[in-house]
Motif scaffolding. Structure first.
Motif, PDB file in Angstrom:
ATOM      1  N   LYS A  21       0.834  -1.200   0.000  1.00 48.85           N
ATOM      2  CA  LYS A  21       0.000   0.000   0.000  1.00 48.85           C
ATOM      3  C   LYS A  21       0.879   1.263   0.000  1.00 48.85           C
ATOM      4  CE  LYS A  21      -4.034   1.726   2.537  1.00 48.85           C
ATOM      5  NZ  LYS A  21      -4.770   1.569   3.810  1.00 48.85           N
ATOM      6  N   GLN A  24       2.432   1.686  -3.461  1.00 46.12           N
ATOM      7  CA  GLN A  24       1.424   2.136  -4.423  1.00 46.12           C
ATOM      8  C   GLN A  24       1.128   3.624  -4.260  1.00 46.12           C
ATOM      9  OE1 GLN A  24      -1.621  -0.871  -3.724  1.00 46.12           O
ATOM     10  NE2 GLN A  24      -1.062  -1.920  -5.619  1.00 46.12           N
ATOM     11  N   SER A  28       2.089   6.263  -7.097  1.00 44.07           N
ATOM     12  CA  SER A  28       0.946   6.973  -7.696  1.00 44.07           C
ATOM     13  C   SER A  28       1.231   8.472  -7.746  1.00 44.07           C
ATOM     14  CB  SER A  28      -0.344   6.701  -6.908  1.00 44.07           C
ATOM     15  OG  SER A  28      -0.316   7.358  -5.655  1.00 44.07           O
ATOM     16  N   ASP A  33       1.594   3.363 -12.035  1.00 39.86           N
ATOM     17  CA  ASP A  33       0.711   2.326 -11.496  1.00 39.86           C
ATOM     18  C   ASP A  33       1.589   1.166 -11.040  1.00 39.86           C
ATOM     19  OD1 ASP A  33      -1.370   0.669 -10.849  1.00 39.86           O
ATOM     20  OD2 ASP A  33      -1.750   0.037 -12.917  1.00 39.86           O
ATOM     21  N   PHE A  34       1.819   1.091  -9.746  1.00 36.53           N
ATOM     22  CA  PHE A  34       2.697   0.068  -9.167  1.00 36.53           C
ATOM     23  C   PHE A  34       1.855  -1.176  -8.873  1.00 36.53           C
ATOM     24  CE2 PHE A  34       5.030  -1.934  -5.642  1.00 36.53           C
ATOM     25  CZ  PHE A  34       6.331  -1.925  -6.134  1.00 36.53           C
ATOM     26  N   THR A  35       2.105  -2.256  -9.604  1.00 36.37           N
ATOM     27  CA  THR A  35       1.256  -3.445  -9.529  1.00 36.37           C
ATOM     28  C   THR A  35       1.753  -4.439  -8.468  1.00 36.37           C
ATOM     29  OG1 THR A  35       2.589  -4.656 -11.140  1.00 36.37           O
ATOM     30  CG2 THR A  35       0.818  -3.242 -12.016  1.00 36.37           C
ATOM     31  N   GLU A  36       0.923  -5.434  -8.201  1.00 32.48           N
ATOM     32  CA  GLU A  36       1.337  -6.495  -7.271  1.00 32.48           C
ATOM     33  C   GLU A  36       2.526  -7.270  -7.842  1.00 32.48           C
ATOM     34  OE1 GLU A  36      -1.645  -8.938  -5.523  1.00 32.48           O
ATOM     35  OE2 GLU A  36      -2.955  -7.239  -5.041  1.00 32.48           O
TER      36      GLU A  36
END
Length: 224
Positions: A21, A24, A28, A33-36
């Motif tokens: 979190k 992200q 942001s 867009d920082f993905t899993e």
């Protein structure tokens, strides 16, 4: 109360540490867009670094630099800037574990309290302040400042010295990590309490004085 001092780990003992979190939120703000999947890749670098840090093989500065090296190159920035942005984001999303505030209120006046953390200096004071926890703790011992990380007994000796060398039988260490918190406490000769929220099996050779699945359970043991 049986103890004059209760020492706590910080991350996942008192505070939630939701690194995904935090990452992200940080990215942001940079329009990314920082993905899993990005996080999973980051953890392949980050997790072994924490083991090396706890083992004394690398410094806090090394850890901070290496974990963000790839992203710094990709974004044409510095690892230092990314670390600051990450810790700012983590401070912003910081929340307490269930029962943490109630436990502090129950112990306050009954025993003194301290924190021993392998976390970083930048995050600790602001997090304590934002969660209203600052005044509960007589000492906050941070590995980055001391130059030694848990489970090394050196950081525990440093803490005990700061505490005025209390009788070790009157000191309890509480933490979620059996290796850094519990083994460290055992090796320095103090009682330990493993906060085992997810009911992990006990590790051979590491026997805490107590095992609890919540801070409420710890409160009922201490305030019996």
């Amino acid at each position: 109360m049986k103890y004059d001092w209760i020492l706590f780990d910080a991350d996942e003992t008192l505070f939630h540490f939701d690194a995904l979190k935090g990452m992200q939120l940080m990215f942001s703000r940079k329009g990314i867009d920082f993905t899993e999947q990005d996080f999973a890749h980051y953890q392949t670098v980050n997790k072994p670094l924490w083991v090396d840090y706890q083992n004394g093989d690398i410094t806090a500065a090394d850890l901070k630099h290496i974990r963000f090296k790839q992203w710094a190159e990709k974004l044409n920035t510095t690892t230092s800037e990314l670390n600051s942005a990450f810790l700012d984001a983590m401070a912003e999303i910081c929340t307490l574990l269930p029962g943490a505030k109630e436990l502090m209120d129950a112990i306050n006046g009954q025993a003194k309290m301290g924190i021993i953390t392998n976390g970083f200096v930048d995050l600790q004071a602001i997090r304590l302040e934002r969660t209203g926890m600052t005044d509960y703790f007589d000492h906050v011992i941070i590995s980055e400042e001391v130059g030694i990380a848990k489970p090394d007994v050196g950081i525990f000796h440093h803490a005990l010295d700061k505490m005025g060398m209390p009788c070790k039988t009157r000191v309890l260490m509480v933490g979620d990590n059996p290796h850094s918190d519990i083994l460290g406490g055992i090796n320095v000769g103090i009682d330990t309490c493993w906060l085992n929220v997810d009911n992990h099996p006990q590790i051979d050779g590491i026997s805490p004085s107590y095992t609890v699945t919540s801070l409420n359970e710890l409160q009922s043991i201490l305030i019996a």
